[in-house]
Enzyme design. Structure first.
Site, short mmCIF file in Angstrom:
data_model
loop_
_atom_site.label_atom_id
_atom_site.label_comp_id
_atom_site.label_asym_id
_atom_site.label_seq_id
_atom_site.Cartn_x
_atom_site.Cartn_y
_atom_site.Cartn_z
N PHE A 1 70.60 -64.13 80.77
CA PHE A 1 69.89 -64.42 82.02
C PHE A 1 69.65 -65.92 82.09
CE2 PHE A 1 66.51 -65.24 84.90
CZ PHE A 1 66.71 -64.34 85.92
N ASP B 1 69.67 -72.58 76.48
CA ASP B 1 68.69 -72.30 77.54
C ASP B 1 67.41 -71.81 76.88
OD1 ASP B 1 67.09 -71.04 79.41
OD2 ASP B 1 68.75 -70.17 80.54
N LYS C 1 58.84 -72.37 82.41
CA LYS C 1 57.80 -71.42 81.97
C LYS C 1 56.64 -72.09 81.22
CE LYS C 1 60.64 -67.21 81.99
NZ LYS C 1 59.84 -66.13 82.54
N THR D 1 64.56 -84.31 96.22
CA THR D 1 63.37 -84.96 96.76
C THR D 1 62.30 -85.15 95.70
OG1 THR D 1 63.74 -84.07 98.97
CG2 THR D 1 61.51 -84.81 98.46
#
Lengths: 491, 491
Positions: free
Chosen positions: A208, A317, A348, A372
């Site tokens: 994931f 990851d 997280k 941005t």
């Protein structure tokens, strides 16, 4: 030497020299036990859910929380139920609820102004921004990872990290420069080669990595995330599937490592031949959403060698594993890699998304990885408070102690209820056990909740524990007691 | 009736009945004029830039700001320069700097707790979350858009909105249900059809919709955003390119609309034949990053009809235009569309990313559009304060008045310096003018900065004005004066 020893290490050896202070608490004023006075979700949660559902798809909402009353490891819901939270907002609350040091961070006028004046960090950062990054994210950077990009969440961290790997791959092909041809500049504007090249990211089954379209092409944990959404033609390798208990299946599991590593090389060569070369490999140190699937340090070491051999970036990851829950700040530190990964993404528990890079993965010209906001200073001032508490209260060693309580308690329960649960695995408090089947898993999670414990599922049969770093041994014992009750009541 | 009349409307007509209160200020204590005492960036900015550059790609950084001293429309940099800011962090500061009502929002203990206890909004929202969304985002929803998804930024809002359109498209093909076949469920896990279908999003040349891989496939404004990054094979249509001044080129511009609309239909049919049907169309109401390119209300009306004809979703990307700068809360409200768009995405001035949807575009089962945070309550409490001030101070009419000052002043300057600037265009204060060439444009932006005005470029030759909603007519006059000086000094 068995390669998975750390995953399988016996709890007992850690208890010999560690005096547990069961009575103390790292969060003064915390509730002493769960209190459940209504079914969960209760009537007030259900009423609010009906209201929210009039304008949102709210089928995933479990309950409405009272964040004014929640404290430490305890989540309080709107019906007044006090829940021991071992799931912590999908693993994103390092200090639990309403930690005094985090609240204190918002008292200063300067920090309030930082919340209100959100800059475009890539253009007009605040005077203290370089120092703030040094004192927070850079202070806990994995070894030899000298560069940093801040982002907003895990998905966009992975998406942008892929871009860094694509750019690095193409720059190498150009002999180390970014002298684009006119044809490249023009063709990329209409998504055509050579400016828009065919390049791929290799990912693993069960992984994931997020839900935006690039990240989703590397996510393979549940169909509900993916169905109906177009994806890239990128290679997907098998993640090792081990037999538990590990110490009884050494040979099979070792062969599984070899098979999976061989497949990675085959896929890289196949995609190269297809004209869609692999510019990067992404992997979780523990496949979390996919079921807390572990692989051996050996596997990760060899995978790094393969990445190097084919000049593909090696991205680990750490969105769910990073920030301390495995007992180290970064889970890959358990793997004794030859050198650090090329990129490590996080989110997280770190409050902000972002990633560490080896500096050769930074673009050599600006505006190529940019947006941005490029992150959010509000999250950095909260992270500042969090890291100070992790250090002050030595929370990584708390994680280790509490993890041993959980692992040892779960193994005892496995022995007591062998037909119901099995395959306990984890590092630190980042732990999962499997139920005998999916129905029982859902049932365990549901009945734990009725007894005042908020947990979560992962994979098909896993019950996932993701407590806060302030989860102490006494919380671990309380959890084991509740789980024992649930299992004993299982018919 | 000329279809672009609103873009081209003469400023004068709005001044007849509107008494301007030039002396009043909407931000007490604001600086009265720019003060520049060093080159910008000054020595302190340069020193900090050197520090930041040791671990980040910082080539895009213009200066370091002092957000403790910045106030209202004035950005103060670390060298003490006080800059009139008509760019406002790439259009993301609706109330300028340190607005007292935004700071006040952080005084309450409850709001501090909301900042500290960031929930997984899709699972454990706070008790007041439904009411907060109703009072903020839903209170300014475009007409008949009854559903809302919160996100983190513009890119992930567009990415997830694409997913909503893909899901709706496939659901319609299934006869309105989400009864997936086993083959779909299995094939999507490895990115293969039928579970991972070939579906496309039609976008326009010159557009900017973000930089993650899906969004980037629909972005076509500058090569530096795109080069070396793989993309989807999705159709790209020509955005109307009008001749200015509009009132002298009515016929040509009308033909341009027809040509571009015909091309959209051709592309939809072509991609359908290629087996990669168009599930959605995305367009900005004003192409901002691409150069403030306007299209007529007629064009947007007809495009909606085409989307409907082919059952493609009609997504208007209001990330930069939304939240008031065009004088309406949503720019597409200027277009008199038959019905609202199917999806409207936002971010920037709205503080939070997200999108409004017609309810038929919501997924009918949960967890399909989902992530850990699903937005950020901190941003909603700031938005709450912002919307209250917009209403209290009637800021949309301030925008209209200030916009007229800017438009009229810029048109005067066009007449005074016809060889230097041209093609002033805009709605509200969302205004751009073109320089004669790219070099002059960069020079104007640079010299404005040395005179104490922070502006920005867009497209190849545009100077982009994106002031805050509290930018008043007196600020507009101050800007025009500075620009006149810059133009007069141009050799």
């Amino acid at each position: 030497m068995y390669r998975l020893q750390e995953v399988a290490r016996p709890a007992a050896k850690y208890f010999v020299n560690v005096p547990l202070k069961l009575a103390s608490t790292l969060c003064p004023g915390e509730y002493s036990a769960p209190v459940v006075s209504t079914p969960v979700p209760g009537p007030k949660s259900k009423k609010l859910l009906a209201e929210l559902s009039t304008f949102q798809q709210s089928g995933s909402v479990q309950l409405f929380a009272d964040y004014n009353k929640s404290l430490g490891n305890y989540l309080v819901d709107v019906d007044g139920n006090v829940l021991l939270d071992v799931y912590t907002q999908i693993s994103s609350m390092p200090l639990g609820y309403n930690h005094p040091e985090m609240l204190k961070a918002l008292d200063s006028d300067e920090n309030k102004r930082a919340v209100v004046n959100r800059p475009a960090l890539g253009v007009f950062p605040a005077a203290d921004w370089p120092a703030k990054l040094r004192n927070t994210l850079m202070s806990v950077a994995p070894k030899d990872m000298g560069a940093l990009t801040t982002m907003m969440c895990g998905s966009c961290s992975n998406e942008n990290a892929y871009k860094n790997m694509f750019m690095k791959y193409q720059r190498d092909k150009r002999g180390g420069t970014s002298d684009f041809t006119e044809q490249e500049k023009e063709s990329c504007m209409i998504n055509m080669a050579p400016g828009t090249p065919k390049l791929s990211i290799l990912s693993f089954m069960g992984s994931f990595h997020g839900r935006t379209l690039g990240a989703l092409s590397t996510t393979h944990s549940k169909y509900v995330h993916k169905i109906d959404v177009p994806g890239f033609d990128w290679p997907i390798a098998r993640f090792p599937v081990y037999k538990y208990p590990l110490h009884e299946n050494l040979k099979e599991n070792d062969q599984e490592d070899q098979r999976c590593l061989a497949e990675v090389e085959e896929l890289i060569e196949k995609w190269e031949k297809k004209g869609n070369p692999v510019a990067g490999i992404i992997i979780e140190p523990i496949q979390a959403e996919g079921g807390d699937n572990h692989a051996s340090p050996y596997f990760f070491q060899q995978l790094q060698k393969i990445a190097k051999k084919y000049n593909a970036g090696y991205l680990i990851d750490e969105v769910q594993t990073g920030g301390g829950p495995t007992g180290k700040m970064w889970c890959h530190e358990h793997f004794d890699l030859e050198t650090s990964p090329d990129i490590v993404t996080f989110s997280k528990k770190m409050q902000t998304g972002g990633y560490y890079l080896k500096s050769e993965f930074l673009p050599d010209i600006p505006y190529r990885v940019f947006n941005t906001w490029m992150g959010d200073p509000t999250k950095i001032l909260l992270l500042d408070a969090i890291l100070a508490v992790i250090k002050r209260d030595n929370l990584l060693s708390v994680v280790e102690k509490s993890g041993e309580v959980l692992m040892s308690g779960l193994r005892d329960l496995e022995s007591e209820f062998p037909a119901l649960i099995n395959s306990t695995r984890g590092r630190g408090t980042f732990i999962t056990f499997d139920a005998a089947d999916a129905k029982l898993r859902d049932d365990i999670v549901r009945r734990l909740l009725q007894k005042g414990v908020q947990s979560g599922g992962c994979g098909v049969v896993g019950v996932r524990l993701r407590p806060a770093l302030i989860f102490q041994p006494q919380h671990g014992h309380a959890f084991i007691d509740k789980l024992r009750q649930v299992l004993a009541e299982t018919k």
